[in-house]
Design an enzyme around this catalytic site. Structure first.
Site, PDB file in Angstrom:
ATOM      1  N   LEU A  94     -63.862  20.838 -22.882  1.00 11.57           N
ATOM      2  CA  LEU A  94     -64.974  21.473 -22.474  1.00 11.57           C
ATOM      3  C   LEU A  94     -65.060  23.044 -22.421  1.00 11.57           C
ATOM      4  O   LEU A  94     -63.973  23.460 -22.169  1.00 11.57           O
ATOM      5  CB  LEU A  94     -65.279  20.900 -20.998  1.00 11.57           C
ATOM      6  CG  LEU A  94     -66.596  21.584 -20.362  1.00 11.57           C
ATOM      7  CD1 LEU A  94     -67.893  21.479 -21.216  1.00 11.57           C
ATOM      8  CD2 LEU A  94     -66.755  21.320 -18.887  1.00 11.57           C
ATOM      9  N   HIS A  95     -65.733  23.735 -22.892  1.00 10.54           N
ATOM     10  CA  HIS A  95     -65.920  25.024 -22.957  1.00 10.54           C
ATOM     11  C   HIS A  95     -67.262  25.750 -23.037  1.00 10.54           C
ATOM     12  O   HIS A  95     -68.133  25.049 -23.921  1.00 10.54           O
ATOM     13  CB  HIS A  95     -64.909  25.762 -24.014  1.00 10.54           C
ATOM     14  CG  HIS A  95     -65.347  25.559 -25.701  1.00 10.54           C
ATOM     15  ND1 HIS A  95     -64.792  24.177 -26.055  1.00 10.54           N
ATOM     16  CD2 HIS A  95     -65.728  25.986 -26.432  1.00 10.54           C
ATOM     17  CE1 HIS A  95     -65.339  24.210 -27.269  1.00 10.54           C
ATOM     18  NE2 HIS A  95     -65.995  25.317 -27.435  1.00 10.54           N
ATOM     19  N   PHE A  96     -67.575  26.718 -22.531  1.00  6.10           N
ATOM     20  CA  PHE A  96     -68.708  27.609 -22.851  1.00  6.10           C
ATOM     21  C   PHE A  96     -68.397  28.810 -23.571  1.00  6.10           C
ATOM     22  O   PHE A  96     -67.483  29.386 -23.756  1.00  6.10           O
ATOM     23  CB  PHE A  96     -69.071  28.024 -21.415  1.00  6.10           C
ATOM     24  CG  PHE A  96     -69.922  26.957 -20.617  1.00  6.10           C
ATOM     25  CD1 PHE A  96     -71.162  26.579 -20.562  1.00  6.10           C
ATOM     26  CD2 PHE A  96     -69.061  26.112 -20.076  1.00  6.10           C
ATOM     27  CE1 PHE A  96     -71.696  25.857 -19.651  1.00  6.10           C
ATOM     28  CE2 PHE A  96     -69.537  24.948 -19.024  1.00  6.10           C
ATOM     29  CZ  PHE A  96     -70.880  24.942 -19.045  1.00  6.10           C
TER      30      PHE A  96
END
Length: 172
Positions: free
Chosen positions: A124-126
């Protein structure tokens, strides 16, 4: 005629960029998390819950990736504390970019799963992307190339002191 130079993007555009073995979000740890490894992997901040680094192949100058330190694929996998820390880091990273780069706005988002466009769906990453009025022009449309006004290593050196100070605040 003006010449726009963005030579560091050619390795990515041409598919010749060196691939990181293992997880991109943990590469500096695999290298021993030394200051040199962090610089090489453009890591601005890492603690036991979150990591922030510059995207090596950015959409615009100052494009950051903000991720949980723990290797997990989705929002539902976050523990409550991780979720709060991740959102707080997005807020703080936005403020740091605002102070140093003075963008007119930001795109902030994440792609969950390969079908949604996630290039690294297992972690998960933004994406935190500073935007300026008129920041992209005909080059993207005609040549599928974006122009970045500052070399990525200069941006890293500009942002690093404030992220280092933030690390001190959180641990001190």
């Amino acid at each position: 005629m003006k010449t726009l130079w963005t030579p560091w993007r050619m390795a990515h555009v041409g598919g010749e960029a060196e691939r990181v073995s293992g997880c991109l979000f943990e590469a500096d740890l695999a290298a021993g998390a030394t200051p040199e490894a962090r610089r090489r992997h453009l890591v601005l901040f890492r603690d036991h819950q979150v990591v922030v680094f510059l995207n090596r192949f950015p959409y615009s100058n100052g494009h950051l990736l903000v991720a949980p330190a723990r290797h997990l694929p989705g929002l539902a996998d976050l523990e409550a504390g991780e979720n709060l820390t991740l959102m707080a880091m997005l807020r703080e990273s936005t403020a740091i970019l605002q102070r140093h780069l003075r963008p007119d706005g930001f795109n902030i988002g994440c792609n969950l799963g390969a079908a949604a466009g996630a290039g690294i769906p297992e972690h998960l990453h933004f994406h935190l992307v500073p935007r300026w009025a008129g920041d992209h022009n005909f080059m993207t449309v005609l040549a599928e190339v974006r122009t970045i006004p500052e070399h990525i290593e200069a941006t890293y050196q500009r942002l690093l002191p404030e992220f280092a100070a933030l690390a001190g605040e959180l641990t001190g």
